[in-house]
Enzyme design. Structure first.
Site, short mmCIF file in Angstrom:
data_model
loop_
_atom_site.label_atom_id
_atom_site.label_comp_id
_atom_site.label_asym_id
_atom_site.label_seq_id
_atom_site.Cartn_x
_atom_site.Cartn_y
_atom_site.Cartn_z
N LYS A 41 -1.38 5.03 4.27
CA LYS A 41 -2.77 5.46 4.08
C LYS A 41 -2.95 6.35 2.86
O LYS A 41 -3.87 6.20 2.10
CB LYS A 41 -3.20 6.20 5.35
CG LYS A 41 -4.64 6.66 5.34
CD LYS A 41 -5.57 5.48 5.47
CE LYS A 41 -7.03 5.88 5.42
NZ LYS A 41 -7.87 4.69 5.21
N LYS A 72 -9.66 -6.16 0.93
CA LYS A 72 -9.58 -6.02 2.40
C LYS A 72 -8.86 -7.22 2.99
O LYS A 72 -8.01 -7.08 3.85
CB LYS A 72 -10.97 -5.94 3.03
CG LYS A 72 -11.72 -4.64 2.97
CD LYS A 72 -11.16 -3.51 3.76
CE LYS A 72 -10.15 -2.73 2.98
NZ LYS A 72 -10.63 -1.76 2.05
N GLU A 99 -5.11 -7.21 2.11
CA GLU A 99 -4.43 -6.06 2.69
C GLU A 99 -4.07 -6.27 4.17
O GLU A 99 -2.96 -5.96 4.59
CB GLU A 99 -5.39 -4.88 2.59
CG GLU A 99 -4.78 -3.55 2.47
CD GLU A 99 -5.83 -2.46 2.21
OE1 GLU A 99 -5.42 -1.34 2.01
OE2 GLU A 99 -7.06 -2.73 2.22
N ASN A 143 8.62 14.56 1.86
CA ASN A 143 7.65 13.58 1.32
C ASN A 143 7.72 13.66 -0.19
O ASN A 143 7.86 14.75 -0.73
CB ASN A 143 6.21 13.93 1.73
CG ASN A 143 5.94 13.65 3.18
OD1 ASN A 143 6.78 13.10 3.89
ND2 ASN A 143 4.76 14.03 3.63
N GLY A 144 7.53 12.54 -0.86
CA GLY A 144 7.53 12.54 -2.32
C GLY A 144 8.76 11.84 -2.86
O GLY A 144 9.47 11.14 -2.12
N CYS A 185 4.32 8.98 4.10
CA CYS A 185 5.21 9.71 4.99
C CYS A 185 4.45 10.87 5.62
O CYS A 185 3.48 11.37 5.04
CB CYS A 185 6.44 10.27 4.29
SG CYS A 185 7.39 9.06 3.39
N GLU A 201 -13.74 -5.61 -3.52
CA GLU A 201 -13.38 -4.87 -2.31
C GLU A 201 -13.15 -5.85 -1.14
O GLU A 201 -12.22 -5.68 -0.35
CB GLU A 201 -14.49 -3.85 -1.99
CG GLU A 201 -14.33 -3.10 -0.68
CD GLU A 201 -13.04 -2.30 -0.55
OE1 GLU A 201 -12.29 -2.16 -1.53
OE2 GLU A 201 -12.76 -1.85 0.57
N HIS A 258 -14.25 -19.68 -17.24
CA HIS A 258 -13.24 -19.30 -18.24
C HIS A 258 -11.83 -19.37 -17.67
O HIS A 258 -10.91 -18.78 -18.22
CB HIS A 258 -13.54 -17.89 -18.77
CG HIS A 258 -14.88 -17.80 -19.44
ND1 HIS A 258 -15.15 -18.43 -20.63
CD2 HIS A 258 -16.04 -17.20 -19.06
CE1 HIS A 258 -16.41 -18.20 -20.97
NE2 HIS A 258 -16.97 -17.47 -20.02
N ARG A 278 0.19 7.24 7.71
CA ARG A 278 0.70 7.54 6.38
C ARG A 278 1.99 6.80 6.06
O ARG A 278 2.42 6.77 4.91
CB ARG A 278 0.96 9.04 6.25
CG ARG A 278 -0.27 9.88 6.39
CD ARG A 278 0.09 11.33 6.41
NE ARG A 278 0.55 11.75 5.10
CZ ARG A 278 -0.18 12.47 4.27
NH1 ARG A 278 -1.37 12.85 4.60
NH2 ARG A 278 0.29 12.82 3.09
N TRP A 293 7.58 6.20 4.95
CA TRP A 293 7.19 5.03 4.14
C TRP A 293 8.24 4.95 3.05
O TRP A 293 8.29 5.80 2.16
CB TRP A 293 5.79 5.24 3.55
CG TRP A 293 5.28 4.06 2.78
CD1 TRP A 293 4.65 2.97 3.30
CD2 TRP A 293 5.32 3.88 1.37
NE1 TRP A 293 4.31 2.10 2.29
CE2 TRP A 293 4.71 2.63 1.09
CE3 TRP A 293 5.81 4.62 0.30
CZ2 TRP A 293 4.58 2.12 -0.19
CZ3 TRP A 293 5.69 4.12 -0.98
CH2 TRP A 293 5.07 2.88 -1.22
O1 M6R Z 1 -7.19 8.20 -0.58
P1 M6R Z 1 -7.68 7.39 -1.74
O2 M6R Z 1 -9.10 6.99 -1.61
O3 M6R Z 1 -7.41 8.07 -3.07
O4 M6R Z 1 -6.79 6.09 -1.71
C1 M6R Z 1 -6.87 5.13 -2.72
C2 M6R Z 1 -6.22 3.84 -2.28
O5 M6R Z 1 -4.88 4.04 -2.01
C3 M6R Z 1 -6.90 3.24 -1.05
O6 M6R Z 1 -8.25 3.07 -1.24
C4 M6R Z 1 -6.25 1.89 -0.70
O7 M6R Z 1 -6.52 0.96 -1.68
C5 M6R Z 1 -6.74 1.42 0.67
N1 M6R Z 1 -5.64 1.00 1.46
C6 M6R Z 1 -7.69 0.30 0.60
O8 M6R Z 1 -8.09 -0.17 1.85
#
Ligand code: M6R
Length: 609
Positions: A604, A486, A489, A99-100, A2, A482, A505, A27, A74
């Site tokens: 984000k 990606k 996501e 927010n929160g 948010c 990673e 395994h 965000r 969000w």
């Molecule tokens: O701001 P941060 O690096 O602490 O965020 C951690 C994760 O939320 C962030 O890396 C998230 O996994 C990304 N969307 C990955 O692309």
């Protein structure tokens, strides 16, 4: 999660608020709203969907008024809908953005209903509006009412409150969700991130935990948890690259992938001299704090966690210190053992990730020798609360899928490996080799970006797939993780990563012609082992995409497409092999037509638990 923007000015503020929301949209982006006070009336416009929907609505029916608050959401409590969008109101007097998460909202809601308040949304936030309204019946003013309200809240909040009857005042409160005050000339602003306010000011003060502040056009008064007046230092923003627009790129993600050589060059600047990494890269006090470290505990989430996973191999192999890596949300809720001379390292692009922050605070209580954050956000909570900070200087990352932040984190962690290695078992030669490798990274990444067209073509193969498997060994295993993150996501393809030795395994059962297998295969001491794993997949009819060193002697055939990656040394290999995987996920998402920069259900900066 948010985004919040608020303003109190002599001019109409709706446009400033909308521009701020656009800058915070990464965000959270399932609904947005704005409320302003004009000629003693509170008016509000809210829309489901992106900020542009709200901007369009305001084009048609503009809002006048010099005091206002705005929010991009969000969803946590209540589906994305207009009635759940912020600002929320208590009657026609009080409006609130938040927010929160208010954890005791259900109890407060019952209490407020008992007092006769009607609820118009499913959100936890609405209790704040009614509580403020209720407190105003006995409090001398809005500030006192908000102070009394936050005492009753459990959970996390960054909140801004306005009152129609007190039209030239914002009251803001912070606990667990960041808020910053921006100072203008005869006008002042608040936001959940300084990025939102860069078009109107570069002077900021960051609120601290428990702070409540009242902001008028000419004055800002801040009070701590106990209500004592406090001064929070005003700082000029250190953000030199305002990432406000996409430039020539179609998406922020692509722009940020291409910014990596520049981001790496920036992160290295002034941090390497005479063939070694300088301790000062981690802060002025770093030499004193790093010299006795024998154990490192890394805490992070998501992509940042993958960077930490890679660093564990380096710290143990090369620096000679032991290292554990853990997801923050797990670490904070279990009892862990503290080794003597331990350094707690948090890794975070945003510096505000709630779980990482909570884990760091816990570690401080446990008695870690020192805390270090590797962070991209100057002035963020992690930076302010850690003993040392490695500032990534990657420039603002707007795409929800983290790209340049990841590679810059890897570079920072490699520097940490060299710095700690110097105080432990690393030879001078290896320190010099790492320094040299770091310095050649920007150019090597540039070369790796040259794979873009080939990968765009390859991506066609993935468009009709529902699953994918990523394989790697050693420090390439986190790179495979990673790559899988990606892909899922932004293209919504289910993807998993395995250390390839683990295939037999269980996951080998998944292999068939519909399961593409992506292998990261640099030329290292595990290459022969990896080749055996590749054969295991081939024997079961799997279709492989192998990213391999030009010298690795893989050849394309019916079952395997080999993508040659520029030759690189072992120190930079994880970083270099990340580039084609970023490009692959980007191109697959493009073909699938997903929202690359703002994928569904995500945000984000994850400032809630
Ligand atoms: O701001 P941060 O690096 O602490 O965020 C951690 C994760 O939320 C962030 O890396 C998230 O996994 C990304 N969307 C990955 O692309």
């Amino acid at each position: 999660m948010c985004g919040i923007v608020g303003a109190v000015a002599q001019r109409d503020v709706a446009e400033i608020l909308i521009e701020g929301l656009k800058r915070l949209e990464y965000r959270g982006y399932d609904s947005a709203g704005v409320a302003v006070i004009h000629q003693g009336e509170l008016t509000r416009t809210r829309r489901v969907g992106k900020v542009q929907e709200l901007a369009d609505a305001l084009q048609t029916a503009p809002l006048a008024g010099g005091t206002g608050i705005a929010h991009t959401r969000w969803a946590t409590h209540g589906e994305p809908s207009e009635r759940n969008a912020h600002p929320h109101q208590s009657g026609s007097d009080i409006a609130v953005v938040h927010n929160g998460i208010i954890e005791n909202h259900a109890k407060l809601r019952e209490m407020l209903k008992g007092l006769g308040y009607q609820f118009n949304s499913d959100t936890d936030t609405e209790v704040i509006c009614h509580l403020v309204d209720h407190e105003l019946k006995s409090a001398p003013g809005l500030l006192a009412a908000v102070q009394a309200t936050v005492k009753q809240l459990e959970g996390a909040y960054g909140t801004v409150v306005i009152d129609r009857r007190d039209p030239e005042r914002l009251v803001v409160a912070r606990s667990g969700s960041p808020l910053v005050i921006g100072f203008g000339l005869g006008e002042n602003f608040v936001a959940s991130d300084q990025l939102a306010l860069l078009p109107v000011t570069r002077t900021f003060a960051f609120l601290e935990e428990g702070d409540v502040a009242e902001v008028t056009r000419r004055e800002v008064h801040i009070y701590d948890l106990d209500g004592n007046p406090v001064v929070r230092e005003k700082k000029e923003s250190e953000i030199t690259h305002d990432a406000g627009d996409k430039g020539e790129y179609r998406h922020y993600m692509l722009k940020e992938i291409y910014e990596q050589p520049m981001a790496l060059a920036r992160t290295l600047e002034g941090r390497i001299a005479q063939q070694r990494v300088l301790d000062s890269a981690f802060g002025d006090n770093a030499a004193e704090l790093l010299k006795d470290i024998k154990h490192v505990q890394i805490i992070a989430c998501g992509t940042s966690y993958h960077a930490g996973m890679a660093a564990r191999y380096w710290l143990e192999d090369w620096a000679g210190v032991s290292c554990n890596v853990e997801i923050a949300s797990e670490f904070r809720y279990r009892k862990s053992h503290l080794f003597p001379n331990s350094l707690l390292v948090t890794i975070s692009q945003s510096g505000e990730t709630a779980d990482t922050l909570a884990a760091m605070r816990l570690a401080k209580e446990m008695g870690y020798k020192a805390t270090l954050t590797i962070c991209n956000a100057p002035g963020s909570s992690l930076v302010r609360e850690s003993d040392m900070a490695y500032m990534m200087k990657a420039g603002a990352e707007i795409g929800v899928a983290s790209t340049k932040a990841f590679t810059v984190q890897l570079a920072g962690l490699l520097m940490l490996t060299a710095a700690l290695g110097r105080y432990n078992s690393m030879s001078v030669e290896m320190q010099a080799a790492i320094a040299q490798s770091l310095q050649s990274m920007p150019a090597k990444v540039e070369q790796a970006l040259g794979l873009d067209d080939a990968i765009a073509e390859l991506a066609e193969d993935f468009a009709d797939k529902s699953h994918a498997l990523f394989l790697g060994r050693g420090d390439q295993y986190p790179i495979a993780m990673e790559g899988a993150l990606k892909l899922k996501e932004i293209s919504y393809i289910h993807a998993e990563a395995y250390a390839s030795g683990e295939l037999k395994h269980g996951p080998l059962a998944l292999i068939d012609a519909d399961m593409p297998v992506i292998v990261v295969a640099p030329n290292n001491e595990l290459l022969e082992k990896l080749k055996s794993n590749v054969e295991e997949v081939r024997a079961r009819g799997g279709l492989m995409y192998v990213f391999a060193d030009v010298d690795a002697e893989f050849a394309s055939d019916d079952t395997m497409k080999v993508i040659p990656v520029p030759h690189c040394d072992e120190f930079m290999a994880p970083l270099i092999y990340t580039i084609p995987l970023q490009l692959l996920s980007y191109h697959v998402a493009l073909i699938k037509g997903t929202d690359v920069d703002q994928p569904r259900n995500l945000a984000k900066s994850v400032t809630v638990e």
